[in-house]
Design an enzyme around this catalytic site. Structure first.
Site, PDB file in Angstrom:
ATOM      1  N   SER A  93       0.847  -1.189   0.000  1.00  0.00           N
ATOM      2  CA  SER A  93       0.000   0.000   0.000  1.00  0.00           C
ATOM      3  C   SER A  93       0.883   1.239   0.000  1.00  0.00           C
ATOM      4  O   SER A  93       1.995   1.226   0.536  1.00  0.00           O
ATOM      5  CB  SER A  93      -0.898   0.020   1.240  1.00  0.00           C
ATOM      6  OG  SER A  93      -1.514   1.293   1.403  1.00  0.00           O
ATOM      7  N   TYR A 134      -0.010  -0.494  10.503  1.00  0.00           N
ATOM      8  CA  TYR A 134      -0.378  -0.914   9.152  1.00  0.00           C
ATOM      9  C   TYR A 134       0.723  -0.543   8.162  1.00  0.00           C
ATOM     10  O   TYR A 134       1.127  -1.360   7.321  1.00  0.00           O
ATOM     11  CB  TYR A 134      -1.697  -0.264   8.743  1.00  0.00           C
ATOM     12  CG  TYR A 134      -2.158  -0.651   7.350  1.00  0.00           C
ATOM     13  CD1 TYR A 134      -2.506  -1.963   7.056  1.00  0.00           C
ATOM     14  CD2 TYR A 134      -2.248   0.300   6.340  1.00  0.00           C
ATOM     15  CE1 TYR A 134      -2.921  -2.327   5.778  1.00  0.00           C
ATOM     16  CE2 TYR A 134      -2.667  -0.047   5.069  1.00  0.00           C
ATOM     17  CZ  TYR A 134      -3.000  -1.361   4.787  1.00  0.00           C
ATOM     18  OH  TYR A 134      -3.410  -1.717   3.508  1.00  0.00           O
TER      19      TYR A 134
END
Length: 336
Positions: free
Chosen positions: A169, A195
């Site tokens: 990501s 994350y």
């Protein structure tokens, strides 16, 4: 624009565009490049939801046998069980025993594994630890896939021309890997930092995996798919989604149109499929891709939500150190 040449004793690859002819509006079907995948075997974690589901559909339609590991067998069967060529298997990426059992079942079939897509993920969740003390996002998104790839290595090697695709990501730009405290044991937990760390770990894993695997014909790629509203965002509040521009004027969860970063499901899965099978990448590996092309390295002060990646995401020294840490955390060495 900086070009990174990652060099090892017998391997080098450029982190720069190959001018694939594809772009942000390319769909997964288009990224396939018209290939017939009859006889190919793929495993896609997260293959019954979101981008993984689209990749499952496209590869299966092209003739591949697709195995979809899932924690919820009932849910996975209800979504992909009727798709020709797709088989559902049990797997929990936060359980070492479950990963080993899944891999042993596959290896017992004596089949090669041509494509491994590590697409399953959790995002921005409250602090939870697996039974070994690892933070859940790092455990699921990185360590689970690291162990799965290690256990499936004999089948990947047997294919002689396999690809490993790991979904990362752009959020990786907002964080740096912490090799000293990867599991927030000595610092306050922050869900987005966690994350981001798991996602930069995905990119670094790809660099070292390709370095170690390419001599056996196994190449590795990491993919930023774009920003897509999927089930991955289930833990985000409307306020968080609104700040991302992911709520429309009616307050519904939706992304604006005609933006190169915001994509629909078919467009979001395109880079995953492109890295998994497109012949344009033959002979290449160890690179971070987006918009169905190899991404460019940009300066660290560049807006993190603009195209490109920061150098630290493909740093070979950092990748090698993370590899050793990962082996220590899962409790065994990757037997290459």
């Amino acid at each position: 624009m900086e070009v990174i040449l990652v060099t090892y004793a017998n391997h080098s690859t450029k982190q720069e565009s190959i001018h694939s002819g594809f772009g942000p509006r390319t769909t997964a079907t288009e990224a396939l490049g018209g290939q017939d995948l009859t006889g190919k075997i793929a495993i896609i974690t997260g293959g019954y939801s979101g981008l993984g589901l689209e990749a499952t559909k496209v590869l299966a339609k092209a003739g591949a046998t697709v195995i979809v590991p899932a924690r919820s067998l009932e849910r996975a069967h209800s979504i992909v069980g009727a798709i020709p060529g797709v088989k559902v298997e049990s797997l929990d990426l936060m359980s070492r025993d479950s990963i080993d059992a899944f891999a042993q079942r596959f290896l017992a079939s004596n089949r090669p594994l041509h494509i491994l897509i590590n697409a399953a993920a959790i995002m921005a969740v409250p602090l939870v630890r697996d039974s070994y003390g690892n933070e859940s996002q790092f455990s699921t998104n990185h360590l689970g896939h690291f162990q799965l790839t290690a256990r499936l290595w004999p089948a990947l090697k047997k294919a002689e021309n396999a690809r490993i695709v790991t979904v990362t990501s752009r959020i990786a730009k907002l964080s740096e890997i912490d090799l000293e405290d990867p599991n927030f044991e000595h610092q306050e937990y922050e869900k987005w930092t966690a994350y981001g760390r798991s996602k930069i770990a995905n990119a670094l894993f790809t660099v070292e995996m390709d370095n170690k695997g390419k001599g056996d014909g196994v190449r590795a790629f990491t993919v930023h798919p774009g920003t897509i509203i999927t089930d991955l965002a289930r833990n985000l509040s409307d306020d968080e989604l609104g700040a991302m521009g992911a709520l429309n004027e009616k307050g519904e969860r939706a992304l604006p149109e005609f933006n190169d970063e915001f994509k629909n499901i078919e467009e979001g899965a395109a880079s995953i499929v492109w890295c998994a099978v497109n012949r344009q990448l033959d002979g290449l590996g160890g690179v971070y891709c987006e918009n169905s092309d190899i991404a460019e390295v940009v300066a660290d002060d560049t807006n993190p939500f603009q195209p490109g990646l920061y150098k630290r995401a493909v740093d070979p020294d950092l990748a090698a150190k993370l590899w050793v840490l990962s082996e220590n955390l899962i409790g065994f060495k990757f037997n290459l």
